[in-house]
Design a protein around this motif. Sequence first.
Motif, PDB file in Angstrom:
ATOM      1  N   ARG A  41      -0.233  -8.665  -6.023  1.00  0.00           N
ATOM      2  CA  ARG A  41      -0.492 -10.250  -5.625  1.00  0.00           C
ATOM      3  C   ARG A  41      -0.464  -9.514  -4.325  1.00  0.00           C
ATOM      4  NH1 ARG A  41       0.712 -15.152  -4.967  1.00  0.00           N
ATOM      5  NH2 ARG A  41       3.008 -14.039  -5.924  1.00  0.00           N
ATOM      6  N   PHE A  42       0.492  -8.783  -3.704  1.00  0.00           N
ATOM      7  CA  PHE A  42       0.686  -8.721  -2.097  1.00  0.00           C
ATOM      8  C   PHE A  42       0.858  -7.035  -2.381  1.00  0.00           C
ATOM      9  CE2 PHE A  42       3.864 -12.082  -1.883  1.00  0.00           C
ATOM     10  CZ  PHE A  42       2.913 -13.181  -1.972  1.00  0.00           C
ATOM     11  N   THR A  43       0.553  -6.875  -0.818  1.00  0.00           N
ATOM     12  CA  THR A  43       0.240  -5.466  -0.351  1.00  0.00           C
ATOM     13  C   THR A  43       0.809  -4.920   0.600  1.00  0.00           C
ATOM     14  OG1 THR A  43      -1.766  -4.783  -1.651  1.00  0.00           O
ATOM     15  CG2 THR A  43      -1.171  -3.746  -0.453  1.00  0.00           C
ATOM     16  N   ILE A  44       1.499  -4.154   0.720  1.00  0.00           N
ATOM     17  CA  ILE A  44       2.510  -4.712   1.548  1.00  0.00           C
ATOM     18  C   ILE A  44       2.030  -2.586   2.145  1.00  0.00           C
ATOM     19  CG2 ILE A  44       4.452  -2.679   0.987  1.00  0.00           C
ATOM     20  CD1 ILE A  44       6.294  -4.455   2.402  1.00  0.00           C
ATOM     21  N   SER A  45       2.232  -2.288   3.831  1.00  0.00           N
ATOM     22  CA  SER A  45       1.391  -1.814   4.587  1.00  0.00           C
ATOM     23  C   SER A  45       1.701  -1.556   5.916  1.00  0.00           C
ATOM     24  CB  SER A  45       0.196  -1.527   4.269  1.00  0.00           C
ATOM     25  OG  SER A  45      -0.430  -2.772   5.707  1.00  0.00           O
ATOM     26  N   ARG A  46       2.287  -0.176   6.387  1.00  0.00           N
ATOM     27  CA  ARG A  46       2.805  -0.378   7.691  1.00  0.00           C
ATOM     28  C   ARG A  46       1.394   1.017   8.589  1.00  0.00           C
ATOM     29  NH1 ARG A  46       8.613   2.033   6.857  1.00  0.00           N
ATOM     30  NH2 ARG A  46       8.276   2.070   9.776  1.00  0.00           N
ATOM     31  N   ASP A  47       1.504   0.607  10.163  1.00  0.00           N
ATOM     32  CA  ASP A  47       0.825   1.297  10.963  1.00  0.00           C
ATOM     33  C   ASP A  47       1.846   1.798  12.071  1.00  0.00           C
ATOM     34  OD1 ASP A  47      -0.710   2.206  13.120  1.00  0.00           O
ATOM     35  OD2 ASP A  47      -2.328   1.175  12.424  1.00  0.00           O
ATOM     36  N   ASN A  48       2.287   2.926  12.286  1.00  0.00           N
ATOM     37  CA  ASN A  48       3.474   3.847  12.394  1.00  0.00           C
ATOM     38  C   ASN A  48       2.714   4.074  14.355  1.00  0.00           C
ATOM     39  OD1 ASN A  48       5.474   3.250  10.122  1.00  0.00           O
ATOM     40  ND2 ASN A  48       5.165   5.706  10.000  1.00  0.00           N
ATOM     41  N   ALA A  49       1.381   4.497  13.774  1.00  0.00           N
ATOM     42  CA  ALA A  49       1.258   4.263  15.729  1.00  0.00           C
ATOM     43  C   ALA A  49       0.606   2.803  16.610  1.00  0.00           C
ATOM     44  CB  ALA A  49      -0.232   5.172  15.415  1.00  0.00           C
ATOM     45  N   LYS A  50       1.392   1.741  15.684  1.00  0.00           N
ATOM     46  CA  LYS A  50       1.316   0.345  16.507  1.00  0.00           C
ATOM     47  C   LYS A  50       2.551   0.296  16.328  1.00  0.00           C
ATOM     48  CE  LYS A  50      -3.794   0.030  16.212  1.00  0.00           C
ATOM     49  NZ  LYS A  50      -4.543  -0.485  16.082  1.00  0.00           N
ATOM     50  N   ASN A  51       3.845   0.689  15.166  1.00  0.00           N
ATOM     51  CA  ASN A  51       4.842  -0.288  15.286  1.00  0.00           C
ATOM     52  C   ASN A  51       4.677  -1.606  14.700  1.00  0.00           C
ATOM     53  OD1 ASN A  51       5.944   1.897  16.488  1.00  0.00           O
ATOM     54  ND2 ASN A  51       7.255   0.956  18.201  1.00  0.00           N
ATOM     55  N   LEU A  52       3.861  -1.589  13.729  1.00  0.00           N
ATOM     56  CA  LEU A  52       3.142  -3.029  13.006  1.00  0.00           C
ATOM     57  C   LEU A  52       3.255  -2.392  11.653  1.00  0.00           C
ATOM     58  CD1 LEU A  52      -0.001  -3.574  14.632  1.00  0.00           C
ATOM     59  CD2 LEU A  52       1.753  -4.381  15.199  1.00  0.00           C
ATOM     60  N   LEU A  53       4.130  -3.712  10.967  1.00  0.00           N
ATOM     61  CA  LEU A  53       4.098  -3.954   9.767  1.00  0.00           C
ATOM     62  C   LEU A  53       3.277  -5.517   9.509  1.00  0.00           C
ATOM     63  CD1 LEU A  53       5.684  -3.939   6.776  1.00  0.00           C
ATOM     64  CD2 LEU A  53       7.589  -4.985   7.635  1.00  0.00           C
ATOM     65  N   TYR A  54       2.466  -5.019   8.301  1.00  0.00           N
ATOM     66  CA  TYR A  54       1.743  -6.038   7.216  1.00  0.00           C
ATOM     67  C   TYR A  54       2.088  -6.183   5.983  1.00  0.00           C
ATOM     68  CZ  TYR A  54      -1.712  -4.486  11.026  1.00  0.00           C
ATOM     69  OH  TYR A  54      -1.577  -3.507  11.956  1.00  0.00           O
ATOM     70  N   LEU A  55       1.534  -7.582   5.503  1.00  0.00           N
ATOM     71  CA  LEU A  55       1.985  -8.121   3.960  1.00  0.00           C
ATOM     72  C   LEU A  55       0.880  -8.977   3.613  1.00  0.00           C
ATOM     73  CD1 LEU A  55       3.872  -8.268   1.657  1.00  0.00           C
ATOM     74  CD2 LEU A  55       4.347 -10.197   2.375  1.00  0.00           C
ATOM     75  N   GLU A  56       0.194  -8.674   2.951  1.00  0.00           N
ATOM     76  CA  GLU A  56      -1.811  -8.947   2.125  1.00  0.00           C
ATOM     77  C   GLU A  56      -1.015  -9.553   1.075  1.00  0.00           C
ATOM     78  OE1 GLU A  56      -4.535  -8.273   4.258  1.00  0.00           O
ATOM     79  OE2 GLU A  56      -4.922 -10.069   2.760  1.00  0.00           O
TER      80      GLU A  56
END
Length: 112
Positions: free
Chosen positions: A67-82
Motif C-alpha cells: 500500500r505504501f511506497t517510499i522513495s527519495r530524490d537525493n538531488a533535491k534532498n527530499l524523502l517521500y511516502l506514497e
Amino acid sequence: QVQLVESGGGLVQPGGSLRLSCAASGLTFSSYWMYWVRQAPGKGLEWVSLIDTSGGSTYYADSAKGRFTISRDNAKNLLYLEMNSLQSEDTAVYYCTTMADWGQGIQVTVSS
C-alpha cells in the motif's frame, strides 16, 4: 543543524491516498538511510518504511506492504511516502527520521 520538515498530511477518506514529503537540510542527505515512523493515538512508535542511501533498496512493515511506497530524490534532498488504500488504522503522526534526527511530524487522519 539538521532539519527534517514533513508535509502533505491531512484528512482523507478510507480508501484514499496521500503523499508525504520530507525536506532535509543540514546533512549530507544522500549519505543517510531514511525512515518513516508513525505514532497512532495512544500507542507507541511504529516503524513504517526505510530506504537505503541510493533508493535502490526499500523495506516495509507488514502493515504498509503493498500500500505504501517510499522513495527519495537525493538531488533535491527530499524523502517521500506514497500511501494508498488508507485505512482508519493508518491514522497517526508520521515522522521522517534518520533515527538520529527527527522531523516535527505530520498528522494523517483517515476518516469518513
